[in-house]
Write an enzyme that holds these catalytic residues in place. Structure first.
Site, PDB file in Angstrom:
ATOM      1  N   ILE A 128       0.832  -1.197   0.000  1.00 34.63           N
ATOM      2  CA  ILE A 128       0.000   0.000   0.000  1.00 34.63           C
ATOM      3  C   ILE A 128       0.869   1.250   0.000  1.00 34.63           C
ATOM      4  CG2 ILE A 128      -0.189  -0.008   2.534  1.00 34.63           C
ATOM      5  CD1 ILE A 128      -3.099   1.009   2.184  1.00 34.63           C
ATOM      6  N   CYS A 129       0.332   2.332  -0.548  1.00 38.03           N
ATOM      7  CA  CYS A 129       0.946   3.662  -0.525  1.00 38.03           C
ATOM      8  C   CYS A 129       2.199   3.697  -1.408  1.00 38.03           C
ATOM      9  CB  CYS A 129       1.230   4.085   0.907  1.00 38.03           C
ATOM     10  SG  CYS A 129       1.655   5.831   1.095  1.00 38.03           S
ATOM     11  N   ALA A 130       3.354   3.982  -0.837  1.00 37.44           N
ATOM     12  CA  ALA A 130       4.592   4.034  -1.618  1.00 37.44           C
ATOM     13  C   ALA A 130       5.216   2.664  -1.817  1.00 37.44           C
ATOM     14  CB  ALA A 130       5.599   4.958  -0.935  1.00 37.44           C
ATOM     15  N   HIS A 165       0.155   5.499  -3.853  1.00 35.87           N
ATOM     16  CA  HIS A 165      -0.058   6.900  -3.495  1.00 35.87           C
ATOM     17  C   HIS A 165       0.227   7.770  -4.718  1.00 35.87           C
ATOM     18  CE1 HIS A 165       0.428  10.800  -1.578  1.00 35.87           C
ATOM     19  NE2 HIS A 165      -0.114  10.287  -0.482  1.00 35.87           N
ATOM     20  N   GLY A 191      -2.871  -0.840  -2.609  1.00 38.80           N
ATOM     21  CA  GLY A 191      -3.713   0.237  -2.088  1.00 38.80           C
ATOM     22  C   GLY A 191      -2.996   1.565  -2.210  1.00 38.80           C
TER      23      GLY A 191
END
Length: 398
Positions: free
Chosen positions: A115-117, A137, A164
């Protein structure tokens, strides 16, 4: 003939310096609610502190890992899920032991996620998203290799890979992992009592509006005890520290280590006795699962007498605030199982359909699924709408 119980699903969640705390805590919490055996592993070895394997992630949150990633090298998992964060995602991407574990997971057709980075800086860096549709992200999407199809979405499931986009979608991400491991019925079973909603943005219902007063940087106390709802606590700490509030996490136990309701081990900043003796606070927030300890109740009563803000989320509204007259004459909300008690006792007017309620200096919220709304609302009341919007944008909550 009774069928043997299904094998317990085993999950690995690695953490490291700079991991985003919400992106780690929410999947750990939700997967444990689903019945998974979640191992929290320090990718960089962590710091030994009184025999504990402590990892300081983003915003000064200290999490006690169960083991190290290196010690998990020979284990098998049903899922490996990587949280993001800066520089946490890059630190995970540079962990050779973790790369080996995830590569083996991919080769055997196992489920893995980020998720994210972490999708571009770890999975993408390792070539484990080639030919896959994925999200991340917005600030890191351009870091995907050309072989990855970037998708503008909060959560993407492509075969055995789940990605995500950031902190606010961490709940949706975690529930997507539950669905992959256990099916949609389990998701519904978990999401309903948590009052999960997938739409971004926050609102709160306000009565008797007043300006919350604080001089300079707001000082906020979040007390914790064994059994506290860790997701609520960490989400609130994360959001308030993003807004540069001075947040003090205080343990009501004999030591600074606190074990949450779903097994997350958090190292508090101080003991509650020390916080109570030495400091005054612009806001005190009680997460669910926090018992109404004598010292805490005394602090809350002092806060109320000084007309300073205080609040609670989930069960703490009915279990801590209401029994001690801290909601008298107020409108408030609580988790569904406690709301009827608030109404019956006549201590306050309970708004069962409101997710976050502010009445003068008192803020309440219903459940873990409303924790981020609660936190951003608290930022707005303490620091203004612009500060709240900035925090919400950083969380991808708008």
């Amino acid at each position: 003939m009774v069928s043997p119980p299904a094998p317990v699903k085993k999950v690995l969640v690695p953490i490291t310096a700079g991991t985003e705390p919400v992106e780690a805590c929410v999947p750990i919490d939700v997967l444990r609610r689903a019945g998974a055996d979640v191992t929290v592993a320090a990718a960089d070895g962590g710091d030994a502190d009184d025999g504990l394997l402590v990892v300081e992630v983003m915003y000064g949150v200290k999490i006690v890992a169960d083991t190290t990633v290196a010690d998990c090298a020979d284990a098998s998992y049903d899922l490996v899920a990587l949280p993001g964060g800066v520089p946490g995602a890059a630190n995970l991407g540079g962990c050779a032991a973790l790369e080996s574990i995830v590569r083996r997971q991919a080769l055997r057709g196992g489920l893995y996620a980020a998720i994210c980075a972490a999708p571009p800086l770890a999975l993408g860096r390792w070539g484990l998203l080639n030919g896959v549709k994925a999200t991340a992200h917005p600030a890191f999407v351009e870091g995907f290799p050309a072989e990855v199809t970037a998708v503008d979405a909060t959560v993407v499931v492509d075969g055995k890979v789940v990605t995500g986009s950031g902190p606010a979608p961490a709940m949706e991400f975690a529930l997507a992992l539950v669905e992959q491991l256990y099916g949609k019925d389990k998701v519904d079973q978990i999401a309903k009592p948590m009052l999960v909603r997938y739409e971004p943005g926050y609102t709160f219902k306000e009565h008797n509006p007043i300006q919350w007063q604080c001089s300079g940087t707001p000082k906020v106390l979040i007390p914790l005890a064994n059994g506290s709802e860790e997701m609520e606590a960490i989400t609130i700490v994360d959001a308030l520290r993003r807004a540069n509030a001075d947040v003090v996490v205080a343990s009501a136990e004999d030591g600074v280590e606190v074990v949450g309701r779903y097994g997350m081990r958090i190292v508090a900043d101080v003991l509650l006795d020390a916080a109570a003796a030495d400091q005054q606070f612009d806001l005190i927030v009680v997460p669910g699962g926090m018992p109404g300890a004598e010292k805490l109740v005394a602090l809350l009563k002092k806060q109320a007498a000084a007309n300073k803000p205080y609040g609670a989320i989930g069960a703490a509204t009915a279990q801590v605030l209401e029994p001690h007259g801290l909601l008298k004459g107020k409108k408030a909300t609580a988790c569904a199982s406690m709301a009827a008690g608030l109404l019956a006792d006549g201590g306050c007017e309970c708004e069962e359909d409101s997710r976050v309620v502010v009445d003068g200096n008192v803020i309440t919220s219903r459940s873990t699924g409303t924790a981020m709304e609660f936190a951003v609302a608290a930022v707005e009341k303490l620091m203004g709408r612009e500060a709240a919007r900035e925090v919400a944008e950083g969380l991808l909550f708008v």
